[in-house]
Write a protein that holds these residues in place. Structure first.
Motif, short mmCIF file in Angstrom:
data_model
loop_
_atom_site.label_atom_id
_atom_site.label_comp_id
_atom_site.label_asym_id
_atom_site.label_seq_id
_atom_site.Cartn_x
_atom_site.Cartn_y
_atom_site.Cartn_z
N ILE A 1 67.55 45.41 44.78
CA ILE A 1 66.17 45.36 44.29
C ILE A 1 65.24 44.90 45.41
N VAL A 2 64.01 45.39 45.35
CA VAL A 2 63.00 45.01 46.35
C VAL A 2 61.74 44.45 45.69
N GLN A 3 61.72 44.35 44.35
CA GLN A 3 60.55 43.85 43.65
C GLN A 3 60.95 43.34 42.27
N LEU A 4 60.09 42.51 41.70
CA LEU A 4 60.33 41.93 40.40
C LEU A 4 59.15 42.19 39.48
N GLY A 5 59.44 42.33 38.19
CA GLY A 5 58.41 42.30 37.15
C GLY A 5 58.60 41.03 36.35
N LEU A 6 57.52 40.42 35.93
CA LEU A 6 57.62 39.15 35.21
C LEU A 6 56.63 39.14 34.06
N ASP A 7 57.14 38.87 32.86
CA ASP A 7 56.29 38.79 31.68
C ASP A 7 56.52 37.46 30.98
N LEU A 8 55.52 36.59 31.03
CA LEU A 8 55.54 35.32 30.31
C LEU A 8 54.39 35.24 29.32
N SER A 9 53.84 36.41 28.99
CA SER A 9 52.65 36.45 28.13
C SER A 9 52.95 36.00 26.71
N GLN A 10 54.22 36.01 26.32
CA GLN A 10 54.59 35.57 24.98
C GLN A 10 55.20 34.17 25.00
N THR A 11 54.66 33.34 25.89
CA THR A 11 55.03 31.93 25.95
C THR A 11 53.78 31.08 25.84
N ARG A 12 53.95 29.78 25.73
CA ARG A 12 52.81 28.87 25.63
C ARG A 12 52.23 28.50 26.99
N LEU B 1 60.85 38.01 47.23
CA LEU B 1 60.53 39.30 46.63
C LEU B 1 59.10 39.29 46.08
N PRO B 2 58.39 40.41 46.17
CA PRO B 2 57.08 40.49 45.52
C PRO B 2 57.23 40.53 44.01
N VAL B 3 56.26 39.95 43.30
CA VAL B 3 56.35 39.84 41.84
C VAL B 3 55.14 40.51 41.20
N HIS B 4 55.39 41.38 40.23
CA HIS B 4 54.33 42.00 39.43
C HIS B 4 54.23 41.24 38.11
N GLN B 5 53.08 40.60 37.85
CA GLN B 5 52.87 39.93 36.58
C GLN B 5 52.37 40.97 35.58
N ALA B 6 53.27 41.45 34.72
CA ALA B 6 52.91 42.52 33.79
C ALA B 6 53.98 42.64 32.71
N THR B 7 53.60 43.24 31.60
CA THR B 7 54.57 43.54 30.56
C THR B 7 55.38 44.78 30.97
N TRP B 8 56.48 45.00 30.27
CA TRP B 8 57.30 46.19 30.52
C TRP B 8 56.47 47.45 30.29
N GLU B 9 55.69 47.45 29.22
CA GLU B 9 54.86 48.62 28.90
C GLU B 9 53.82 48.88 30.00
N GLU B 10 53.24 47.83 30.52
CA GLU B 10 52.25 47.99 31.59
C GLU B 10 52.89 48.54 32.86
N LEU B 11 54.09 48.11 33.15
CA LEU B 11 54.78 48.64 34.34
C LEU B 11 55.17 50.10 34.15
#
Length: 255
Positions: free
Chosen positions: A144-155, A174-184
């Protein structure tokens, strides 16, 4: 002579009282002004070597700071504390300017005060969850060369969510994309038709029925429809001091 002796005795008592400040006087140092033209209040999300990863209190997704401690003077409102730890709420006296980088850097930092109140290390707990996921079924991490991260459903606040992403990106380089799975998927980063992310890994935590001092959540890492791992029915509790307990995993699943 009797009058002078009485005055000297009184002066000695006053001097002794001044040198032995009581709890009320010590507590007053919490409100002492910090040096600098401005003060920023932040949550310590992670401590990496000599650098703090910080989320501005009630900040937006871009209000994330990196701060090198170096020889900066640090004071603690709790006299028993000797080092800054994730979860601390701190105040930073600085010159009032902010470098427009990401994470940003405060200009001319002069001092740090670690507050006795406001401790909450949920970010650190979630960083541990992601590290545990990373170390489980490591074949999913290969190439892998990148990450997606979704914490939008947390407090977590938007700033805390972004700061967790910065901390993970630093840890794993690694670079991180802050987004939901659907947004990615919509952005074309994830192949939604074939349900795969050839060179990336998607991470997410979703809280379920959260309460003030406890939570249940599911954590996942996903690479494809046939390549994913889940921690489900995870639980943790928070004590009166803001410290979250080690989490327990109810079940694990693989796809």
């Amino acid at each position: 002579m009797k009058t002078i002796g009485t005055m000297l005795c009184l002066a000695s008592l006053l001097l002794l009282a001044a040198c032995t400040a009581g709890p009320e006087e010590a507590a007053g140092t919490q409100d002492a002004p910090l040096p600098g033209a401005a003060v920023a209040t932040c949550r310590v999300v992670d401590v990496q070597d000599d650098q703090l990863i910080l989320a501005a209190a009630d900040g937006g997704e871009n209000d994330v700071y990196a701060l090198a401690l170096g020889d900066l003077p640090v004071t603690y409102e709790d006299p028993s504390q000797t080092e800054i730890v994730p979860g601390n709420q701190i105040q930073i006296g600085y010159g009032g300017t902010v470098e427009e980088t990401f994470p940003a850097r405060l200009g001319n930092v002069e001092a740090i005060r670690v507050q006795v109140d406001g401790f909450d290390n949920l970010c650190a707990l979630y960083l541990q969850v992601f590290q545990d996921l990373w170390d489980t079924d490591t074949a999913l991490n290969q190439g892998i060369v990148q990450l997606g991260l979704d914490l939008s459903q947390t407090r977590l606040t938007p700033a805390e969510q972004s700061a967790v992403g910065v901390a993970l990106g630093n840890r794993w380089d690694l670079p991180v994309h802050q987004a939901t799975w659907e947004e990615l998927v919509q952005a074309g980063t994830i192949d939604g038709e074939n349900l795969q992310w050839e060179d990336g890994l998607f991470l997410a935590i979703r809280e379920e029925d959260p309460m003030a001092d406890s939570l249940t959540f599911t954590a996942e890492k996903w690479r494809s429809g046939l390549g994913a791992y889940y921690f489900s029915d995870c639980t943790a509790r928070q004590d009166a001091g803001g410290q979250w307990s080690a989490y327990t995993v109810g079940a694990e699943a693989i796809a």
